[in-house]
Design an enzyme around this catalytic site. Structure first.
Site, PDB file in Angstrom:
ATOM      1  N   LYS A 162       3.443   6.444 -10.817  1.00  0.00           N
ATOM      2  CA  LYS A 162       2.895   5.683 -11.939  1.00  0.00           C
ATOM      3  C   LYS A 162       1.858   6.535 -12.662  1.00  0.00           C
ATOM      4  O   LYS A 162       0.954   7.081 -12.042  1.00  0.00           O
ATOM      5  CB  LYS A 162       2.242   4.388 -11.454  1.00  0.00           C
ATOM      6  CG  LYS A 162       1.548   3.609 -12.567  1.00  0.00           C
ATOM      7  CD  LYS A 162       1.260   2.174 -12.182  1.00  0.00           C
ATOM      8  CE  LYS A 162       0.248   2.051 -11.066  1.00  0.00           C
ATOM      9  NZ  LYS A 162       0.045   0.625 -10.698  1.00  0.00           N
ATOM     10  N   TRP A 185       6.358  -1.993  -2.642  1.00  0.00           N
ATOM     11  CA  TRP A 185       7.234  -0.816  -2.654  1.00  0.00           C
ATOM     12  C   TRP A 185       7.689  -0.460  -1.249  1.00  0.00           C
ATOM     13  O   TRP A 185       8.832  -0.046  -1.047  1.00  0.00           O
ATOM     14  CB  TRP A 185       6.508   0.361  -3.301  1.00  0.00           C
ATOM     15  CG  TRP A 185       6.537   0.336  -4.796  1.00  0.00           C
ATOM     16  CD1 TRP A 185       6.540  -0.774  -5.596  1.00  0.00           C
ATOM     17  CD2 TRP A 185       6.583   1.451  -5.673  1.00  0.00           C
ATOM     18  NE1 TRP A 185       6.576  -0.415  -6.908  1.00  0.00           N
ATOM     19  CE2 TRP A 185       6.597   0.949  -6.987  1.00  0.00           C
ATOM     20  CE3 TRP A 185       6.595   2.822  -5.474  1.00  0.00           C
ATOM     21  CZ2 TRP A 185       6.634   1.784  -8.106  1.00  0.00           C
ATOM     22  CZ3 TRP A 185       6.629   3.662  -6.590  1.00  0.00           C
ATOM     23  CH2 TRP A 185       6.651   3.147  -7.889  1.00  0.00           C
ATOM     24  N   ASP A 195      -8.693   6.308   2.434  1.00  0.00           N
ATOM     25  CA  ASP A 195      -8.803   6.806   1.066  1.00  0.00           C
ATOM     26  C   ASP A 195      -8.076   8.144   0.959  1.00  0.00           C
ATOM     27  O   ASP A 195      -8.533   9.155   1.503  1.00  0.00           O
ATOM     28  CB  ASP A 195     -10.284   6.962   0.703  1.00  0.00           C
ATOM     29  CG  ASP A 195     -10.496   7.284  -0.767  1.00  0.00           C
ATOM     30  OD1 ASP A 195      -9.533   7.719  -1.432  1.00  0.00           O
ATOM     31  OD2 ASP A 195     -11.633   7.100  -1.254  1.00  0.00           O
ATOM     32  N   ASP A 255      -2.844   3.464   2.042  1.00  0.00           N
ATOM     33  CA  ASP A 255      -3.649   2.810   1.009  1.00  0.00           C
ATOM     34  C   ASP A 255      -5.070   2.658   1.521  1.00  0.00           C
ATOM     35  O   ASP A 255      -5.292   2.528   2.732  1.00  0.00           O
ATOM     36  CB  ASP A 255      -3.076   1.435   0.637  1.00  0.00           C
ATOM     37  CG  ASP A 255      -3.555   0.971  -0.733  1.00  0.00           C
ATOM     38  OD1 ASP A 255      -2.719   0.911  -1.658  1.00  0.00           O
ATOM     39  OD2 ASP A 255      -4.755   0.672  -0.891  1.00  0.00           O
ATOM     40  N   GLY A 309       2.213  -3.898  -0.318  1.00  0.00           N
ATOM     41  CA  GLY A 309       3.434  -3.557   0.402  1.00  0.00           C
ATOM     42  C   GLY A 309       4.734  -3.788  -0.335  1.00  0.00           C
ATOM     43  O   GLY A 309       5.806  -3.672   0.261  1.00  0.00           O
ATOM     44  N   ASP A 317       2.310   4.539  -6.414  1.00  0.00           N
ATOM     45  CA  ASP A 317       1.950   3.461  -7.335  1.00  0.00           C
ATOM     46  C   ASP A 317       0.426   3.339  -7.382  1.00  0.00           C
ATOM     47  O   ASP A 317      -0.110   2.282  -7.674  1.00  0.00           O
ATOM     48  CB  ASP A 317       2.590   2.145  -6.878  1.00  0.00           C
ATOM     49  CG  ASP A 317       2.710   1.128  -8.002  1.00  0.00           C
ATOM     50  OD1 ASP A 317       2.868   1.544  -9.164  1.00  0.00           O
ATOM     51  OD2 ASP A 317       2.633  -0.086  -7.727  1.00  0.00           O
TER      52      ASP A 317
END
Length: 209
Positions: A164, A65, A99, A83, A63, A124
Site C-alpha cells: 500500500k 490479509w 514495531d 504488526d 488480520g 498494508d
C-alpha cells in the site's frame, strides 16, 4: 487540525464505516477487516499467492490479509505476520507483535523466516495519521521503503510484492525504485478501497535482484 475539525472528521469516518458495504460483508463472512477484500481483488487479478507458498504480511493486524493469505497458501504453506498492534491467532499464521521499524523486531522476523526464501511480501502498513500531509506522507513513504528492503532480504527470485502506497511526495520515485527490482509493476486501486483515499497498491512480480 483543530479539535473541532478532528471530531467532525472522526464522526464522518465512523458513520461511513458502519454504513460501508464491505464492512458489513466482512462481518458476514467472518473476516477480520474490510481490507481482506483488497487482497482478494488483487489476488483475483494478479494471482500472487499459491498453495504451499511462504508469505510475509507486514502491518497485519487485525488480520484481514493474513486470513486471505493463509487460506490461499493452505496446509503446506506458511504465513509470517507482523504488526505493532496485537492480533488474535489465525490458523496457519505465525504472528510477531512488534514495531517493524526497530532492528530487534526485524531480526526476530528474519529468524521466523529462517533459511527459507519468501515467495510473496505483503505490506498494508500505514502510519498513525496526524491529518498533516507534511508529516504523514514522509512517515508513510518510510514504511514502504522498509517493506521494499524486506523484499531484498528475503524474497526468492521471481517473487512478488504487494504494498500500500499513498500518492503524494515521493510516490513517483518509489515506483521507479520498485521497477528496478521487479520485472513487472502495476498500480491497483481495488473497488473496496475508499474512493477518497489516496491509497493505491503497487503489485510487483518477477523479483530480479
Amino acid at each position: 487540525m483543530t479539535t473541532k475539525k478532528r471530531t467532525a472528521s472522526s464522526t464522518r469516518w465512523m458513520q461511513e464505516h458502519f454504513d460501508d458495504h464491505y464492512v458489513k460483508l466482512a462481518q458476514k463472512r467472518g473476516l477480520r477487516s474490510r481490507a481482506a477484500f483488497k487482497l482478494e481483488e488483487i489476488q483475483e487479478k494478479d494471482h500472487l499467492i499459491k498453495q504451499g507458498m511462504t508469505v510475509v504480511d507486514l502491518g497485519a493486524a487485525p488480520g484481514g490479509w493474513s486470513q486471505v493469505a493463509a487460506k490461499l497458501t493452505g496446509d503446506k504453506g506458511k504465513v509470517i505476520a507482523c504488526d505493532i498492534l496485537p492480533m488474535d491467532p489465525i490458523v496457519g499464521v505465525d504472528f510477531l507483535q512488534g514495531d517493524f521499524r526497530e532492528d530487534k523486531v526485524l531480526q526476530a522476523l528474519l529468524e521466523r523466516v529462517g533459511q527459507d526464501k519468501v515467495d510473496v511480501v505483503l505490506s498494508d502498513m500505514a502510519p498513525n495519521m496526524s491529518g498533516s500531509g507534511a508529516v504523514d506522507q514522509p512517515r508513510a513513504m518510510y514504511l514502504v521503503e522498509l517493506a521494499l528492503d524486506m523484499c531484498h532480504q528475503v524474497l526468492t527470485p521471481n517473487g512478488c510484492f504487494a504494498v500500500k502506497v499513498f500518492q503524494g511526495e515521493g510516490f513517483d520515485d518509489y515506483i521507479k525504485t520498485v521497477k528496478q527490482a521487479f520485472k513487472v509493476v502495476k498500480t491497483r486501486k481495488p473497488d473496496s478501497s475508499r474512493a477518497r483515499s489516496r491509497e493505491v497498491y503497487l503489485v510487483a512480480t518477477g523479483y530480479k535482484l
